[in-house]
Design a protein around this motif. Structure first.
Motif, PDB file in Angstrom:
ATOM      1  N   GLU A 174       0.824  -1.204   0.000  1.00  0.00           N
ATOM      2  CA  GLU A 174       0.000   0.000   0.000  1.00  0.00           C
ATOM      3  C   GLU A 174       0.862   1.260   0.000  1.00  0.00           C
ATOM      4  OE1 GLU A 174      -3.636  -2.042   2.590  1.00  0.00           O
ATOM      5  OE2 GLU A 174      -2.385  -0.464   3.492  1.00  0.00           O
ATOM      6  N   LEU A 175       2.065   1.146   0.570  1.00  0.00           N
ATOM      7  CA  LEU A 175       2.948   2.302   0.699  1.00  0.00           C
ATOM      8  C   LEU A 175       3.811   2.509  -0.544  1.00  0.00           C
ATOM      9  CD1 LEU A 175       3.657   4.454   2.855  1.00  0.00           C
ATOM     10  CD2 LEU A 175       5.514   2.947   3.597  1.00  0.00           C
ATOM     11  N   GLY A 176       4.130   1.412  -1.231  1.00  0.00           N
ATOM     12  CA  GLY A 176       4.969   1.499  -2.425  1.00  0.00           C
ATOM     13  C   GLY A 176       6.445   1.329  -2.154  1.00  0.00           C
ATOM     14  N   VAL A 177       6.821   1.066  -0.911  1.00  0.00           N
ATOM     15  CA  VAL A 177       8.202   0.748  -0.542  1.00  0.00           C
ATOM     16  C   VAL A 177       8.164  -0.386   0.463  1.00  0.00           C
ATOM     17  CG1 VAL A 177       9.140   3.049  -0.954  1.00  0.00           C
ATOM     18  CG2 VAL A 177       8.234   2.479   1.301  1.00  0.00           C
ATOM     19  N   ALA A 178       9.258  -1.137   0.528  1.00  0.00           N
ATOM     20  CA  ALA A 178       9.305  -2.299   1.407  1.00  0.00           C
ATOM     21  C   ALA A 178      10.550  -2.246   2.281  1.00  0.00           C
ATOM     22  CB  ALA A 178       9.295  -3.590   0.581  1.00  0.00           C
ATOM     23  N   LYS A 179      10.506  -2.942   3.401  1.00  0.00           N
ATOM     24  CA  LYS A 179      11.707  -3.089   4.225  1.00  0.00           C
ATOM     25  C   LYS A 179      12.811  -3.711   3.378  1.00  0.00           C
ATOM     26  CE  LYS A 179       9.336  -5.722   6.967  1.00  0.00           C
ATOM     27  NZ  LYS A 179       8.905  -6.644   8.043  1.00  0.00           N
ATOM     28  N   PRO A 180      14.052  -3.239   3.480  1.00  0.00           N
ATOM     29  CA  PRO A 180      14.618  -2.350   4.497  1.00  0.00           C
ATOM     30  C   PRO A 180      14.615  -0.861   4.149  1.00  0.00           C
ATOM     31  CG  PRO A 180      16.393  -3.286   3.202  1.00  0.00           C
ATOM     32  CD  PRO A 180      15.116  -3.869   2.640  1.00  0.00           C
ATOM     33  N   ASP A 181      13.811  -0.425   3.196  1.00  0.00           N
ATOM     34  CA  ASP A 181      13.759   0.994   2.870  1.00  0.00           C
ATOM     35  C   ASP A 181      13.384   1.792   4.129  1.00  0.00           C
ATOM     36  OD1 ASP A 181      12.777   3.600   1.946  1.00  0.00           O
ATOM     37  OD2 ASP A 181      12.870   2.729  -0.061  1.00  0.00           O
ATOM     38  N   PRO A 182      14.158   2.825   4.465  1.00  0.00           N
ATOM     39  CA  PRO A 182      13.856   3.609   5.673  1.00  0.00           C
ATOM     40  C   PRO A 182      12.457   4.208   5.675  1.00  0.00           C
ATOM     41  CG  PRO A 182      16.049   4.163   4.838  1.00  0.00           C
ATOM     42  CD  PRO A 182      15.399   3.304   3.803  1.00  0.00           C
ATOM     43  N   VAL A 183      11.882   4.452   4.504  1.00  0.00           N
ATOM     44  CA  VAL A 183      10.579   5.108   4.421  1.00  0.00           C
ATOM     45  C   VAL A 183       9.509   4.320   5.159  1.00  0.00           C
ATOM     46  CG1 VAL A 183       8.717   5.788   2.851  1.00  0.00           C
ATOM     47  CG2 VAL A 183      11.084   6.359   2.311  1.00  0.00           C
ATOM     48  N   ILE A 184       9.553   2.986   5.070  1.00  0.00           N
ATOM     49  CA  ILE A 184       8.497   2.195   5.708  1.00  0.00           C
ATOM     50  C   ILE A 184       8.592   2.282   7.229  1.00  0.00           C
ATOM     51  CG2 ILE A 184       9.726  -0.032   5.740  1.00  0.00           C
ATOM     52  CD1 ILE A 184       7.009  -1.298   4.860  1.00  0.00           C
ATOM     53  N   PHE A 185       9.823   2.321   7.746  1.00  0.00           N
ATOM     54  CA  PHE A 185      10.005   2.466   9.191  1.00  0.00           C
ATOM     55  C   PHE A 185       9.640   3.874   9.644  1.00  0.00           C
ATOM     56  CE2 PHE A 185      13.157  -0.846   8.003  1.00  0.00           C
ATOM     57  CZ  PHE A 185      12.659  -1.890   8.772  1.00  0.00           C
ATOM     58  N   HIS A 186      10.037   4.870   8.866  1.00  0.00           N
ATOM     59  CA  HIS A 186       9.725   6.260   9.223  1.00  0.00           C
ATOM     60  C   HIS A 186       8.219   6.510   9.164  1.00  0.00           C
ATOM     61  CE1 HIS A 186      14.054   7.619   7.988  1.00  0.00           C
ATOM     62  NE2 HIS A 186      14.032   6.888   9.082  1.00  0.00           N
ATOM     63  N   THR A 187       7.539   5.847   8.228  1.00  0.00           N
ATOM     64  CA  THR A 187       6.080   5.975   8.145  1.00  0.00           C
ATOM     65  C   THR A 187       5.418   5.435   9.400  1.00  0.00           C
ATOM     66  OG1 THR A 187       6.105   5.826   5.727  1.00  0.00           O
ATOM     67  CG2 THR A 187       4.030   5.307   6.832  1.00  0.00           C
ATOM     68  N   ALA A 188       5.897   4.285   9.885  1.00  0.00           N
ATOM     69  CA  ALA A 188       5.338   3.710  11.117  1.00  0.00           C
ATOM     70  C   ALA A 188       5.526   4.673  12.283  1.00  0.00           C
ATOM     71  CB  ALA A 188       5.998   2.373  11.414  1.00  0.00           C
ATOM     72  N   CYS A 189       6.707   5.253  12.399  1.00  0.00           N
ATOM     73  CA  CYS A 189       6.989   6.190  13.495  1.00  0.00           C
ATOM     74  C   CYS A 189       6.116   7.435  13.382  1.00  0.00           C
ATOM     75  CB  CYS A 189       8.462   6.573  13.498  1.00  0.00           C
ATOM     76  SG  CYS A 189       9.575   5.216  13.948  1.00  0.00           S
ATOM     77  N   ALA A 190       5.961   7.951  12.167  1.00  0.00           N
ATOM     78  CA  ALA A 190       5.145   9.150  11.965  1.00  0.00           C
ATOM     79  C   ALA A 190       3.693   8.889  12.347  1.00  0.00           C
ATOM     80  CB  ALA A 190       5.246   9.612  10.509  1.00  0.00           C
ATOM     81  N   ARG A 191       3.183   7.737  11.970  1.00  0.00           N
ATOM     82  CA  ARG A 191       1.791   7.407  12.308  1.00  0.00           C
ATOM     83  C   ARG A 191       1.609   7.231  13.815  1.00  0.00           C
ATOM     84  NH1 ARG A 191      -0.042   2.903   7.750  1.00  0.00           N
ATOM     85  NH2 ARG A 191       0.246   4.229   5.897  1.00  0.00           N
ATOM     86  N   LEU A 192       2.637   6.758  14.489  1.00  0.00           N
ATOM     87  CA  LEU A 192       2.564   6.584  15.937  1.00  0.00           C
ATOM     88  C   LEU A 192       2.887   7.866  16.696  1.00  0.00           C
ATOM     89  CD1 LEU A 192       4.283   3.085  16.308  1.00  0.00           C
ATOM     90  CD2 LEU A 192       1.831   3.598  16.392  1.00  0.00           C
ATOM     91  N   GLY A 193       3.434   8.840  15.987  1.00  0.00           N
ATOM     92  CA  GLY A 193       3.748  10.113  16.622  1.00  0.00           C
ATOM     93  C   GLY A 193       4.963  10.055  17.523  1.00  0.00           C
ATOM     94  N   VAL A 194       5.962   9.254  17.149  1.00  0.00           N
ATOM     95  CA  VAL A 194       7.181   9.143  17.958  1.00  0.00           C
ATOM     96  C   VAL A 194       8.400   9.361  17.062  1.00  0.00           C
ATOM     97  CG1 VAL A 194       6.110   7.544  19.589  1.00  0.00           C
ATOM     98  CG2 VAL A 194       7.398   6.633  17.649  1.00  0.00           C
ATOM     99  N   PRO A 195       9.481   9.920  17.600  1.00  0.00           N
ATOM    100  CA  PRO A 195      10.713  10.052  16.818  1.00  0.00           C
ATOM    101  C   PRO A 195      11.346   8.681  16.624  1.00  0.00           C
ATOM    102  CG  PRO A 195      11.082  10.745  19.079  1.00  0.00           C
ATOM    103  CD  PRO A 195       9.611  10.506  18.953  1.00  0.00           C
ATOM    104  N   VAL A 196      12.135   8.520  15.580  1.00  0.00           N
ATOM    105  CA  VAL A 196      12.703   7.206  15.265  1.00  0.00           C
ATOM    106  C   VAL A 196      13.585   6.684  16.394  1.00  0.00           C
ATOM    107  CG1 VAL A 196      12.579   7.499  12.765  1.00  0.00           C
ATOM    108  CG2 VAL A 196      14.617   8.287  14.001  1.00  0.00           C
TER     109      VAL A 196
END
Length: 291
Positions: free
Chosen positions: A180-202
């Motif tokens: 759904e996001l268009g990128v997969a692990k280990p791309d940093p974008v997928i991890f940063h997206t999770a953090c952004a949605r949770l409202g926490v810094p990486v």
């Protein structure tokens, strides 16, 4: 009852309460534990025993068990096309299954391929199961007030359906899906997206998964804290350092890792366990303070 978690005690306070207990590793030599406010977890082969059930479903379909590695390669190729936007998720399964049989020398028409895929998927859905350590770990994290994300390289709504079917969707604040996001692990974008949605810094987030490169090292390189869940270590004890990440052999080891190496949110505002994790709380408290 006061559990051996946060607010994290100083070394002096811990020694005063338990003078004969060894100091937690996170408190040695004046080290200040890093606060962890969020944990993201891979789904397949981390929370859910996917490979064994998928392998059995394929074996039931074709009558042999020596084609799993070829099936995985074909699946990975087609999932990559979905993530890249070159193939729709709706068409991926039948395209993958048709390519798999063609590679074996069987050129099947679309109707037969669709029927075989339905049979395989029916078998698979009937046998999905959680690992025994999944619910206790999720309950502990929830009770500790940690925000939770599920982060997966699989694609499509079936991952959300899988979490719901197995009764663990209620634990997660967000689900991040590569397709759904268009990128997969280990791309940093997928991890940063999770953090952004949770409202926490990486730097306040930790990711756990069964793949060393895609999960643990990918998370580490994205600025999170990476943990490799290597279930093949069953029977061994203790944590090992590997390429700058922590290694655990079971999700049952994650609470202790968070207690001894990190700091979790204040329990005074934490919600009650969802599935009755009080026993696990007491176990972690006992192991942490040597009671």
């Amino acid at each position: 009852m006061t559990f051996g978690l946060v607010p994290f005690q100083t070394e002096a306070a811990a020694a005063e309460r338990h003078p004969h207990a060894a100091a937690p590793t996170g408190l040695l030599h004046g080290h200040r534990p890093i606060p962890i406010r969020a944990v993201s977890l891979d789904i397949d082969d981390t929370l859910i025993d996917f490979t064994s059930t998928a392998r059995q479903a394929l074996c039931d379909l074709i009558g042999r068990d020596d084609m799993w590695s070829r099936w995985q390669r074909t699946t990975d190729e087609h999932v990559a096309r979905v993530v890249a936007g070159d193939l729709s998720y709706e068409d991926m399964h039948t395209a993958r299954t048709k390519a798999f049989f063609a590679d074996l020398g069987a050129l099947l028409d679309d109707d037969l391929v669709a029927d075989l895929e339905r049979q395989r998927n029916t078998r698979l859905r009937a046998t999905w199961r959680l690992y025994d350590d999944t619910l206790p770990c999720l309950d502990w994290l929830h009770a500790a007030g940690v925000k939770l994300a599920a982060v997966t390289n699989a694609s499509g709504s079936h991952q959300r359906g899988k979490l719901e079917r197995l009764g663990i969707d209620r634990f997660f604040d967000t689900v991040v899906i590569a397709g759904e996001l268009g990128v997969a692990k280990p791309d940093p974008v997928i991890f940063h997206t999770a953090c952004a949605r949770l409202g926490v810094p990486v730097e306040a987030a930790l990711h756990v998964g069964d793949l060393l490169e895609a999960d643990a090292i990918g998370a580490r390189d994205a600025g999170l804290h990476g943990v490799w869940l290597d279930r093949s270590l069953t029977g061994r004890h203790g944590l090992r350092a590997y390429a700058g990440v922590h290694v655990i052999e079971s999700l049952a080891d994650l609470p202790e890792l968070l207690v001894t190496e990190y700091r979790t949110p204040d329990l005074s505002a934490a919600p009650a366990p969802i599935s009755g994790a009080a026993g696990l709380w007491a176990n972690i408290s006992s192991r942490h303070y040597g009671r």
